[in-house]
Motif scaffolding. Structure first.
Motif, PDB file in Angstrom:
ATOM      1  N   VAL A  31       0.833  -1.198   0.000  1.00  0.00           N
ATOM      2  CA  VAL A  31       0.000   0.000   0.000  1.00  0.00           C
ATOM      3  C   VAL A  31       0.873   1.256   0.000  1.00  0.00           C
ATOM      4  CG1 VAL A  31      -1.549   1.344   1.445  1.00  0.00           C
ATOM      5  CG2 VAL A  31      -2.006  -1.060   1.061  1.00  0.00           C
ATOM      6  N   MET A  32       1.912   1.240   0.811  1.00  0.00           N
ATOM      7  CA  MET A  32       2.735   2.447   0.916  1.00  0.00           C
ATOM      8  C   MET A  32       3.572   2.686  -0.334  1.00  0.00           C
ATOM      9  SD  MET A  32       4.226   2.627   4.739  1.00  0.00           S
ATOM     10  CE  MET A  32       5.170   1.127   4.599  1.00  0.00           C
ATOM     11  N   PHE A  33       4.162   1.607  -0.859  1.00  0.00           N
ATOM     12  CA  PHE A  33       5.164   1.778  -1.909  1.00  0.00           C
ATOM     13  C   PHE A  33       4.582   1.661  -3.308  1.00  0.00           C
ATOM     14  CE2 PHE A  33       7.795   1.082   1.675  1.00  0.00           C
ATOM     15  CZ  PHE A  33       9.000   1.693   1.385  1.00  0.00           C
ATOM     16  N   MET A  34       3.545   0.851  -3.486  1.00  0.00           N
ATOM     17  CA  MET A  34       3.121   0.553  -4.845  1.00  0.00           C
ATOM     18  C   MET A  34       1.825   1.233  -5.238  1.00  0.00           C
ATOM     19  SD  MET A  34       4.025  -3.429  -4.673  1.00  0.00           S
ATOM     20  CE  MET A  34       5.535  -3.921  -3.850  1.00  0.00           C
ATOM     21  N   ASP A  35       0.901   1.375  -4.296  1.00  0.00           N
ATOM     22  CA  ASP A  35      -0.387   1.946  -4.671  1.00  0.00           C
ATOM     23  C   ASP A  35      -0.277   3.449  -4.859  1.00  0.00           C
ATOM     24  OD1 ASP A  35      -1.410  -0.490  -4.598  1.00  0.00           O
ATOM     25  OD2 ASP A  35      -2.554  -0.273  -2.742  1.00  0.00           O
ATOM     26  N   LYS A  36      -1.206   3.945  -5.661  1.00  0.00           N
ATOM     27  CA  LYS A  36      -1.238   5.394  -5.858  1.00  0.00           C
ATOM     28  C   LYS A  36      -2.529   5.931  -5.273  1.00  0.00           C
ATOM     29  CE  LYS A  36       1.676   5.671  -9.876  1.00  0.00           C
ATOM     30  NZ  LYS A  36       1.853   4.199 -10.015  1.00  0.00           N
ATOM     31  N   SER A  37      -2.465   7.167  -4.834  1.00  0.00           N
ATOM     32  CA  SER A  37      -3.648   7.738  -4.232  1.00  0.00           C
ATOM     33  C   SER A  37      -3.846   9.140  -4.770  1.00  0.00           C
ATOM     34  CB  SER A  37      -3.481   7.784  -2.716  1.00  0.00           C
ATOM     35  OG  SER A  37      -4.469   8.594  -2.154  1.00  0.00           O
ATOM     36  N   ARG A  38      -5.115   9.523  -4.911  1.00  0.00           N
ATOM     37  CA  ARG A  38      -5.374  10.890  -5.357  1.00  0.00           C
ATOM     38  C   ARG A  38      -5.148  11.883  -4.230  1.00  0.00           C
ATOM     39  NH1 ARG A  38     -10.943  10.366  -8.248  1.00  0.00           N
ATOM     40  NH2 ARG A  38     -10.313   8.783  -9.742  1.00  0.00           N
ATOM     41  N   HIS A  39      -5.416  11.433  -3.025  1.00  0.00           N
ATOM     42  CA  HIS A  39      -5.208  12.334  -1.882  1.00  0.00           C
ATOM     43  C   HIS A  39      -4.234  11.693  -0.904  1.00  0.00           C
ATOM     44  CE1 HIS A  39      -8.667  14.415  -3.470  1.00  0.00           C
ATOM     45  NE2 HIS A  39      -9.341  13.273  -3.424  1.00  0.00           N
ATOM     46  N   PRO A  40      -2.964  11.660  -1.251  1.00  0.00           N
ATOM     47  CA  PRO A  40      -2.023  11.038  -0.308  1.00  0.00           C
ATOM     48  C   PRO A  40      -1.843  11.924   0.919  1.00  0.00           C
ATOM     49  CG  PRO A  40      -0.833  12.030  -2.118  1.00  0.00           C
ATOM     50  CD  PRO A  40      -2.275  12.232  -2.407  1.00  0.00           C
ATOM     51  N   ILE A  41      -1.371  11.312   1.961  1.00  0.00           N
ATOM     52  CA  ILE A  41      -1.040  12.075   3.164  1.00  0.00           C
ATOM     53  C   ILE A  41       0.056  13.063   2.798  1.00  0.00           C
ATOM     54  CG2 ILE A  41       0.075  11.858   5.403  1.00  0.00           C
ATOM     55  CD1 ILE A  41      -1.378   9.108   5.583  1.00  0.00           C
ATOM     56  N   GLN A  42      -0.163  14.339   3.141  1.00  0.00           N
ATOM     57  CA  GLN A  42       0.825  15.326   2.707  1.00  0.00           C
ATOM     58  C   GLN A  42       2.136  15.144   3.467  1.00  0.00           C
ATOM     59  OE1 GLN A  42      -1.598  15.735   4.676  1.00  0.00           O
ATOM     60  NE2 GLN A  42      -1.459  17.491   6.035  1.00  0.00           N
ATOM     61  N   SER A  43       3.151  15.810   2.963  1.00  0.00           N
ATOM     62  CA  SER A  43       4.470  15.647   3.568  1.00  0.00           C
ATOM     63  C   SER A  43       4.451  16.165   5.006  1.00  0.00           C
ATOM     64  CB  SER A  43       5.488  16.422   2.742  1.00  0.00           C
ATOM     65  OG  SER A  43       6.766  16.120   3.187  1.00  0.00           O
ATOM     66  N   ILE A  44       4.855  15.317   5.937  1.00  0.00           N
ATOM     67  CA  ILE A  44       4.778  15.679   7.353  1.00  0.00           C
ATOM     68  C   ILE A  44       6.124  16.177   7.836  1.00  0.00           C
ATOM     69  CG2 ILE A  44       4.493  14.756   9.667  1.00  0.00           C
ATOM     70  CD1 ILE A  44       2.413  12.866   8.505  1.00  0.00           C
ATOM     71  N   LYS A  45       6.086  17.344   8.455  1.00  0.00           N
ATOM     72  CA  LYS A  45       7.332  17.836   9.040  1.00  0.00           C
ATOM     73  C   LYS A  45       7.336  17.382  10.494  1.00  0.00           C
ATOM     74  CE  LYS A  45      10.220  21.943   9.135  1.00  0.00           C
ATOM     75  NZ  LYS A  45      10.856  21.429  10.322  1.00  0.00           N
ATOM     76  N   ASN A  46       8.112  16.370  10.739  1.00  0.00           N
ATOM     77  CA  ASN A  46       8.060  15.721  12.043  1.00  0.00           C
ATOM     78  C   ASN A  46       8.935  16.468  13.044  1.00  0.00           C
ATOM     79  OD1 ASN A  46       7.315  13.863  13.831  1.00  0.00           O
ATOM     80  ND2 ASN A  46       8.359  12.132  12.868  1.00  0.00           N
ATOM     81  N   ASN A  47       8.560  16.392  14.310  1.00  0.00           N
ATOM     82  CA  ASN A  47       9.406  17.081  15.293  1.00  0.00           C
ATOM     83  C   ASN A  47      10.629  16.233  15.627  1.00  0.00           C
ATOM     84  OD1 ASN A  47       9.016  15.361  17.616  1.00  0.00           O
ATOM     85  ND2 ASN A  47       6.906  16.062  17.511  1.00  0.00           N
ATOM     86  N   ARG A  48      11.601  16.886  16.223  1.00  0.00           N
ATOM     87  CA  ARG A  48      12.901  16.245  16.403  1.00  0.00           C
ATOM     88  C   ARG A  48      12.840  15.077  17.385  1.00  0.00           C
ATOM     89  NH1 ARG A  48      16.655  20.973  17.605  1.00  0.00           N
ATOM     90  NH2 ARG A  48      16.127  22.141  15.751  1.00  0.00           N
TER      91      ARG A  48
END
Lengths: 495, 467
Positions: free
Chosen positions: B420-437
């Motif tokens: 699901v993470m690597f191969m599937d495509k999504s129209r509304h993927p989870i946006q890029s998350i800026k994670n805390n340190r």
């Protein structure tokens, strides 16, 4: 020679690749890395031959043995005999060819090459290991990259194929795992050491129980009938380099495992089950050949013919004679090179024409003479024309098989021989339809012939095929002593 | 008993108790910012981990009620490390939470309970510390204050654990009646495998089954895991389970050694049932928390398999596996928690195309799942293999074959997430998350653990020396 170099070199390549910034750098890194692998493999062959000609008759050369988990008596134990050297050479050839033909990959280039290199680490480690735990470790390392290679970069029903392949291969390795644990606890000493285990007396009851587990487990990898069903799906969905690695290296892991682990450690089991093995092998050979006749897709043609060709490997192992086992190993090398080249050519044709259907192709010789010539060569090798490696390998297997006079062995041998006719039919038909005749579609007229990287890949693989075909004896001499050691206990049982 | 002994042998427990009081004072007084309080707590938890590593001595306190030795100390440091990692991983969620001091107050109480639990040398002490470890977690499960599911989870947890405590107490009282003692060191001498004792043991083992969520005592698990906040879910599935596995080991190997025939059969059945049910149910889950719940049930099956071996290698491989399980499962829960805190998404289909937007999180989750599935070179491979080997040592091949079959089944659903993470495509993927340190740091530790604990044999050898 320090054998760990063969594992460290690709590892360093992989790490370097992670640091690279753009696709071009990644490609060149992996090319340089795989070239180093090839050089190392040749160096290994050279020093190995030197040692042997200097009169060193030890079974395994260049051994290194470090304790890894002392509580379980697990060692990092590596060493090579002629069989391993041949397999390592094969791996190095296929890896560099695979890297070269994937030069045009656009999607996630870094990850793609990383997977290829990871797979090669698994393969080298597997062929070097003399400790069963280590061997299993590398066997499993080699499985997962295939899942990702097919699932991400594949075509067609790639997710289904990737799942099927990963689950079937993992199922196989689960059987192997049970077998290994059985061997570990069955002997008088708890050890995973291959050489020690081969000398320990393992009770016949246990051998009878464990041999099928180990043999079938490894057999899944090498398309043992009826566990071959992942082969067509996996190969047809995989990207070109993926198919090359799968058929060229991965299926050979299974054959090598059947030989080195199952047959070598459990000779009595092997003897007991040998008729079943040859029956299954003969079925695979014939079934694969006839199934290929019905295929319209070039990749499916090669996938099913791989089932048939790998049947010869199993047939050779099942015969349990020195010549037949030597033939099986030569067949592994030969088929590895040949099938990698076959998939490479199919990839080249597909990249240009965007079809793999035999019916839609035609007259390619006129537009792509170089690629089509390779196609001819590999086809002729596949149907066993003298002068190419396929002939040498199959001939050796047949000669070895003929040493067994019992009826079932004769029947299997004759059945296997007949498959050659079928092979000739499907190969010649496929080549005839695609290469000869008028150019079937207008758009084919403008197609370009092979680029430098494709030519280089093809030349490397063809060199291997022709060298084995023209001068087979060095390979025979390299492999035969190893086969002798594997068969030693069984021939003692016979007397 | 010298006063020095008291301080040194109970250093971990005392440290936690002091921290609990500290938090109470902070709660009563006011004015500390959430963020700085959280940092303070994280530092304290790290100190707690360091404390658990140093000055370890063997000894007994309070007339055999409290036992500590190097193995127990090591187990405590695993639990401390896990709690520290959880506090880092849930930084984003906790920062916004209005009841931060209470959260850690309860978590520390539960951890204190677990410390006493694995140190207990007496069935009464065992029971008391078990309650101390469980009841605060039920309150913690309710910490998603706006969600109904969260209160439902808390309710289910408290009811089911009350029920299992009842069963446990019944078993303990039967044992007391049959043997006249509840002391771990005296019990083995009085055990004679009479029908009553076996009955009592079955009651006791069922209580363990409840806490470990072994099949058929697993029904509370999925609902509680799904409803609770992820920090609590990971605490339940990693720390709480780990501590239960540790004390179960002690009880089985030290106290009920004379009944080993009985519990070998029992564990074998429990183990196979747990693996199969956990795996087969995990196949169908769509919510990632429920999915991890069932996968952790399946993992318990393997732990039980290793336990059944009744030898040093069983003991060592279970402790080793729990150590690996802490890192792998926390990495998985960590990624889920980061994504949930930023987007609120917990459905597996929401993870489609995650690799395109968040490569680091995807690789972390993938490696964690590989480790849970037991694929080399991750540590999970070694952990699983040693558990299987320990289980095989009695020579029941079919047991190993079923376990290996389960490895393949589990691979399907672990790979499904990777797919699901690597191969599937999504129209509304989870946006890029800026994670805390803090969370990234914790994920980094988990990854290092996943890679190193397997390949570097020192860890296993060290655990082996503790036996």
């Amino acid at each position: 020679m320090n054998l760990t170099l063969l594992i460290i070199a690709p590892l360093i390549t992989a790490v370097t690749m992670l640091l690279m910034r753009n696709a071009q750098q990644v490609k060149w890194t992996s090319l340089v890395g795989s070239a180093i692998q090839l050089v190392l493999a040749f160096a290994l062959l050279f020093v190995f031959q030197n040692e042997r000609s200097a009169g060193n008759t030890e079974q395994m050369l260049f051994q290194q043995n470090y304790t890894w988990f002392s509580a379980w008596n697990i060692h990092f134990h590596v060493g090579v005999d002629g069989i391993s050297v041949a397999m390592i050479l094969l791996t190095a050839f296929v890896v560099i060819a695979g890297v070269l033909v994937s030069w045009n990959v656009q999607k996630m280039v870094k990850e793609f090459y990383l997977m290829l290199i990871l797979l090669s680490i698994g393969a080298y480690g597997f062929f070097l290991s003399l400790d069963l735990f280590l061997l299993f470790f590398f066997l499993e390392i080699a499985v997962l990259p295939k899942f990702l290679l097919i699932g991400i970069w594949g075509s067609g029903e790639k997710e289904y194929s990737a799942n099927k392949l990963a689950l079937m291969l993992m199922g196989g390795s689960a059987l192997v795992l049970v077998g290994l644990l059985g061997v570990y606890f069955a002997g008088s000493e708890r050890t995973f050491d291959l050489l020690k285990l081969s000398r320990l007396p393992i009770p016949q009851e246990t051998q009878r129980l464990l041999f099928p587990l180990l043999f079938a487990g490894f057999g899944v990898f090498t398309a043992l009938f009826p566990f071959h069903t992942w082969v067509p799906d996996g190969h047809s969905s995989a990207p070109t380099a993926g198919s090359m690695f799968l058929a060229g290296i991965s299926m050979k892991l299974g054959g090598y495992g059947c030989l080195r682990v199952a047959t070598y450690i459990l000779p009595e089991g092997a003897k007991e089950y040998s008729t079943i093995i040859i029956a299954l092998a003969a079925i695979a050979i014939l079934y694969g050949a006839f199934a290929t006749m019905m295929q319209k897709d070039l990749k499916y043609i090669n996938a099913y013919s791989s089932v048939s060709h790998c049947g010869f490997v199993l047939l050779g192992i099942g015969m349990l004679t020195k010549t037949a086992i030597t033939g099986a190993v030569i067949q592994m090398v030969s088929h590895g090179l040949m099938t990698a080249l076959f998939f490479a050519v199919i990839g080249m044709i597909y990249d240009r024409t965007h079809t793999r259907s035999v019916k839609k192709l035609g007259g390619l010789l006129k537009v792509m003479p170089f690629i089509t010539t390779i196609f001819f060569i590999v086809g002729l090798c596949s149907l066993g024309l003298p002068g190419f490696s396929g002939f040498v390998a199959e001939m050796t297997v047949f000669m070895g098989s003929w040493e067994r006079p019992e009826i079932p062995y004769r029947v299997a041998t004759i059945a296997a021989c007949m498959s050659i006719v079928v092979t000739a039919v499907y190969i010649l038909r496929a080549i005839g339809q695609t290469a000869m005749g008028p150019v079937t579609e207008e758009r084919y007229m403008t197609l370009k012939d092979a680029s430098w990287n494709e030519k280089l890949a093809a030349v490397i693989l063809i060199t291997g095929i022709v060298v084995i075909g023209v001068a087979p004896f060095w390979l025979n001499d390299l492999v035969a002593p190893g086969a002798h050691h594997i068969i030693e206990k069984i021939s003692q049982l016979n007397n | 008993m010298e006063i020095n002994d008291f301080f040194i042998l109970m250093k971990g427990e005392l440290f936690l108790a002091v921290m609990i009081f500290l938090l109470l004072f902070i709660k009563v007084g006011k004015g500390m910012q959430n963020a700085s309080l959280l940092t303070l707590i994280q530092v304290l938890l790290f100190v707690n981990f360091l404390v658990s590593l140093t000055f370890n001595r063997e000894g007994v306190l309070f007339g055999d009620m409290f036992i500590t030795n190097s193995l127990v100390a090591f187990q405590k440091s695993i639990l401390s490390l896990g709690t520290f990692l959880i506090s880092l991983l849930s930084t984003d969620w906790l920062k916004k939470h209005s009841h931060l001091p209470e959260f850690f107050l309860l978590m520390f109480s539960s951890l204190l309970g677990m410390f006493f639990l694995i140190s207990s040398g007496n069935l009464l002490m065992f029971y008391l510390s078990l309650e101390l470890a469980t009841i605060p977690v039920a309150a913690l499960a309710n910490f998603d204050l706006e969600k109904r599911k969260s209160s439902e989870a808390a309710m289910k947890l408290i009811l089911s654990s009350a029920f299992s405590s009842g069963i446990l107490l019944f078993g303990i009282s039967l044992f007391y009646g049959a043997t006249g003692t509840i002391n771990f060191s005296q019990l083995p001498g009085h055990i004679n495998a009479s029908a009553m004792q076996i009955l009592a043991f079955v009651f006791l083992a069922s209580a363990f089954g409840f806490k470990l969520s072994a099949v058929p005592f697993h029904f509370w698990t999925a609902d509680v895991y799904e409803g609770s906040p992820i920090a609590v879910t990971s605490f339940l599935s990693v720390i709480s389970k780990g501590s239960m596995a540790f004390i179960f080991l002690t009880v089985l190997y030290k106290v009920f050694q004379p009944l080993s025939e009985v519990w070998y059969a029992l564990l074998m059945i429990l183990s196979l049932a747990t693996m199969f049910i956990g795996n087969l149910f995990a196949l169908r889950q769509q919510n990632i928390k429920r999915f991890l719940a069932f996968s952790s049930i399946a993992q318990v099956g393997f732990i039980l398999m290793g336990m059944s071996s009744n030898a040093d290698m069983g003991l060592a491989s279970v402790v080793y596996f729990v150590l690996i399980y802490v890192f792998s499962n926390l990495a998985a829960f960590g990624v889920v928690s980061v994504i949930s805190a930023h987007t609120g998404k917990e459905h597996i289909n929401d993870y489609k195309g995650l690799y395109q937007t968040n490569p680091f999180l995807s690789w972390t989750l993938a490696l964690a799942l590989f480790s849970l599935a037991g694929i080399p070179p991750t540590a999970g491979f070694f952990g699983k293999l040693f558990l299987l080997a320990a289980g095989a040592s009695k020579g029941h091949y079919w047991f190993v074959i079923f376990a290996a079959l389960n490895l393949v089944i589990s691979l399907y659903y672990y790979l499904n997430i990777v797919r699901v993470m690597f191969m599937d495509k999504s129209r509304h993927p989870i946006q890029s998350i800026k994670n805390n340190r803090a969370a990234n740091f914790a994920l980094g530790i988990c990854l290092a653990g996943i890679v190193l604990i397997g390949l570097v044999s020192w860890f296993y050898e060290y655990i082996q020396t503790l036996m």
